[in-house]
Write an enzyme that holds these catalytic residues in place. Structure first.
Site, short mmCIF file in Angstrom:
data_model
loop_
_atom_site.label_atom_id
_atom_site.label_comp_id
_atom_site.label_asym_id
_atom_site.label_seq_id
_atom_site.Cartn_x
_atom_site.Cartn_y
_atom_site.Cartn_z
N SER A 1 0.84 -1.20 0.00
CA SER A 1 0.00 0.00 0.00
C SER A 1 0.87 1.24 0.00
O SER A 1 2.05 1.20 0.40
CB SER A 1 -0.90 0.02 1.24
N ASP A 2 0.31 2.35 -0.45
CA ASP A 2 0.96 3.62 -0.17
C ASP A 2 0.87 3.84 1.34
O ASP A 2 0.09 3.18 2.03
CB ASP A 2 0.27 4.75 -0.95
N TRP A 3 1.67 4.73 1.85
CA TRP A 3 1.79 4.88 3.29
C TRP A 3 0.46 5.33 3.91
O TRP A 3 -0.07 6.38 3.58
CB TRP A 3 2.90 5.87 3.61
#
Length: 676
Positions: A145-147
């Site tokens: 995932s993106d952060w």
């Protein structure tokens, strides 16, 4: 590829297992806050550049993270915004760069986006992560995932989300996963499958680590300068003002704070701390200053874009010189991750500076520093414009090399520069409202929009000048008539007809003049870069497949290449096609729709297999549209009636047929023509 190799070597030396790039999201609007990170407005170009990047990095035993999957084309409300995009547009424009990169380069990881796509968060979209990425494209790595992008970790795991980042100790969602397995909401075998995939990447990273790897700071600084010089685009060079010569230009004015305080990178999580950063003024004095009087004026304040107090001094310095170089562009606060731009203008102080310098210096060269397209209200007042982008730690030296001719510029625009923001495709739909980003321009992104609307841009996609000239000749296609299974090879001869060595990026475009669906005027389907000495020639070769002639048919959820004529164009930009040839494609991929009660009468009437069934079903109505002496097959039916759905026929035939008969007809037609 070489850029990727250098990045991979530095990552190895620093113990980095995976680089968080490349970003292949489409530059849908020049306002996009992270456009400086992304490659292009064109899906093929973005995908092919990503392939080279990924293969280069991963050749050094370091993974990549292809991002941000998918349709992450803005920063405004990115944690919630829904990319409201139709299937055809999603596949043709926004998924294609990911598809190319996955199929050709297999990045170790793919990073899911923050935003929603067609109503579902990218981090938990089964359609994107499992159906498309894994099943259709054959992705072998893991999805991260993106952060802090994950909303529902359990749903994400079901969809194929392997790793939630940043993975803080004791993360709140760990218990959600445990509970879901215990209560039967999450199949433990699904969890085991994803963990196995993660371990494969962990083991690969550990096995690829090189304990003896060291940084190559000096070598890579030199390389960074070369790369930046290859990327610089010469936008305008009236009267051959460039390249500069110390013999002709004894006094050079350098104007602009960027000359001593360069902006060399984007703003946000992509920021890095380079070991050194070159200064344009220093490079000019130390490397190109022998026998030249170099004079500097600040021109503007980077931290105050409406301070005009520095302009009078700059005009005096410029007026006294043989040539003036003004370094202008976008300060760091103008474009950044997390925010979109609200306009495409340079700071007011930069624009006024350029306009006033043009009044006192006819040899004015504007050197731009920016991450995406900008407006240039002064474009007709200056003879030369150099687009240097965000050139990295050695970008200043690269700009100097181009300006003085040590490097012959060969960069081409990967995005269209509009005259004004109002001309751009997403103008009325960006960034959206009420949580919805409507992709109302559909497939008409970038040059596709400008060409379809016949809007002349400031500088077209693919544009870039050189200090030499190139001739295009002897275009040849391997066949004038070919099948989609055979493909097509296109060749041409390129000759350097100028006086200095140079590089040219030859671009191939395909146009489909007649199609069952709307199509762009033309689309980029290939490009290649050649390096030629004066008088030297070479042959360029392009191989085209059925995909290069196809559109995405959302009703069938597949790519379709229709039979018919296509135009192949070779050119120096999208607006500068030098050679063209027409070829005929014989397709084996017939459109294959199942008919239903909402199929138009015209579709069955114009199909040689189903037309007799209509005549048999409605003889009286057909006869009423048949002129004396003509057969029922020659009946002349008005367009108004042809363009009615079948379900309306009971009304238009005054009851000659009923609904049950229409449904029976549809079943009979499908049995005859439809092949699931």
């Amino acid at each position: 590829g070489q850029v990727g190799q250098a990045l991979g070597q530095e990552a190895q030396a620093l113990g980095v297992h995976v680089l968080l790039g490349p970003g292949v999201n489409i530059k849908r609007s020049p306002l996009g806050g992270r456009n400086f990170e992304y490659f292009s407005e064109d899906p093929l170009l973005a995908g092919e550049l990503a392939v080279a990047y990924i293969q280069g990095v991963q050749s050094q035993g370091v993974g990549t993270s292809l991002k941000h999957y998918a349709a992450n084309n803005q920063e405004t409300e990115r944690m919630f915004m829904n990319s409201h995009v139709d299937d055809r547009t999603l596949n043709e424009i926004y998924l294609t760069p990911f598809e190319i990169a996955v199929k050709q380069a297999q990045p170790w990881t793919v990073m899911a986006c923050y935003n929603r796509v067609q109503g579902v968060y990218g981090s938990q979209s089964f359609a994107l992560l499992q159906d498309k990425l894994k099943n259709e494209w054959g992705f072998e790595g893991i999805v991260v995932s993106d952060w802090d992008a994950v909303i529902d970790r359990v749903e994400g795991i079901k969809a194929g989300m392997h790793l939630e980042m940043p993975g803080k100790p004791g993360h709140l969602t760990n218990q959600d996963v445990i509970d879901a397995v215990k209560n039967g909401d999450l199949d433990e075998t699904r969890l085991d499958q994803l963990v196995t995939d993660i371990l494969k990447i962990v083991l690969k990273a550990n096995a690829s680590a090189r304990a003896d790897a060291g940084q190559k700071l000096e070598e890579h600084h030199v390389f960074a300068r070369k790369v930046a010089s290859e990327a610089i685009v010469l936008l305008k060079n009236q009267h051959d003002v460039l390249p500069l010569s110390p013999d002709q230009h004894k006094t050079i004015a350098v104007i602009g704070e960027f000359a001593v305080n360069p902006r060399y990178q984007g703003n946000g999580s992509s920021e890095v701390k380079p070991p050194r950063v070159d200064s344009f003024l220093d490079i000019l004095k130390t490397e190109y200053g022998e026998g030249v009087d170099v004079r500097y004026a600040q021109g503007y304040e980077l931290d105050d874009d409406q301070d005009y107090s520095r302009i009078p001094e700059a005009k005096m310095v410029a007026a006294d010189a043989d040539v003036a170089l003004v370094l202008a562009g976008l300060p760091q606060q103008y474009e950044s991750e997390g925010i979109d731009r609200t306009h495409i203008d340079l700071p007011p102080s930069h624009n006024r500076l350029i306009e006033e310098l043009a009044e006192v210096q006819e040899n004015l060269v504007v050197v731009l520093t920016n991450g995406s397209a900008v407006a240039m209200p002064w474009v007709n007042e200056v003879p030369a414009i150099v687009e240097s982008w965000l050139g990295g730690q050695a970008g200043a030296g690269a700009a100097a090399d181009v300006i003085f001719g040590a490097v012959n510029p060969s960069g081409k625009l990967a995005e269209t520069f509009p005259v004004r923001l109002q001309d751009t495709p997403a103008y009325l739909n960006f960034p959206g409202e009420e949580g919805e980003a409507f992709y109302g321009e559909r497939i008409y992104v970038g040059y596709r929009w400008f060409e379809a609307r016949e809007i002349e841009p400031l500088f077209p996609f693919g544009h870039g000048l050189s200090y030499t000239s190139f001739d295009y000749a002897d275009m040849s296609a391997s066949a004038t008539r070919f099948s989609d299974s055979e493909g097509l090879t296109v060749t041409a001869r390129i000759t350097n007809t100028g006086k200095v060595a140079g590089k040219e990026i030859v671009q191939l475009y395909v146009a489909d003049p007649v199609s069952s669906l709307q199509r762009p005027v033309k689309e980029l389907k290939g490009f290649t870069k050649v390096s030629l000495d004066p008088g030297e020639s070479t042959t360029v070769r392009f191989t085209l497949t059925a995909r290069d002639f196809s559109f995405y048919d959302s009703r069938q959820s597949r790519w379709v290449a229709e039979s018919g004529e296509f135009e192949i164009g070779l050119g120096a930009s999208s607006a500068n096609i030098r050679l063209s040839e027409t070829v005929h494609l014989v397709s084996t991929q017939e459109l294959n729709y199942a008919f239903d009660e909402y199929t138009f009468f015209r579709v069955l009437w114009e199909n040689e297999k189903t037309k007799p069934l209509l005549i048999e079903l409605m003889p009286a109505w057909i006869a009423s549209h048949t002129a004396d002496g003509k057969s029922p097959e020659e009946a002349e039916i008005q367009d108004f009636l042809l363009d009615q759905p079948l379900i309306k026929l009971p009304y238009f035939t005054a009851g000659e047929v009923n609904r049950e008969q229409i449904m029976a007809l549809i079943e009979k037609c499908n049995a005859m023509t439809y092949r699931p």
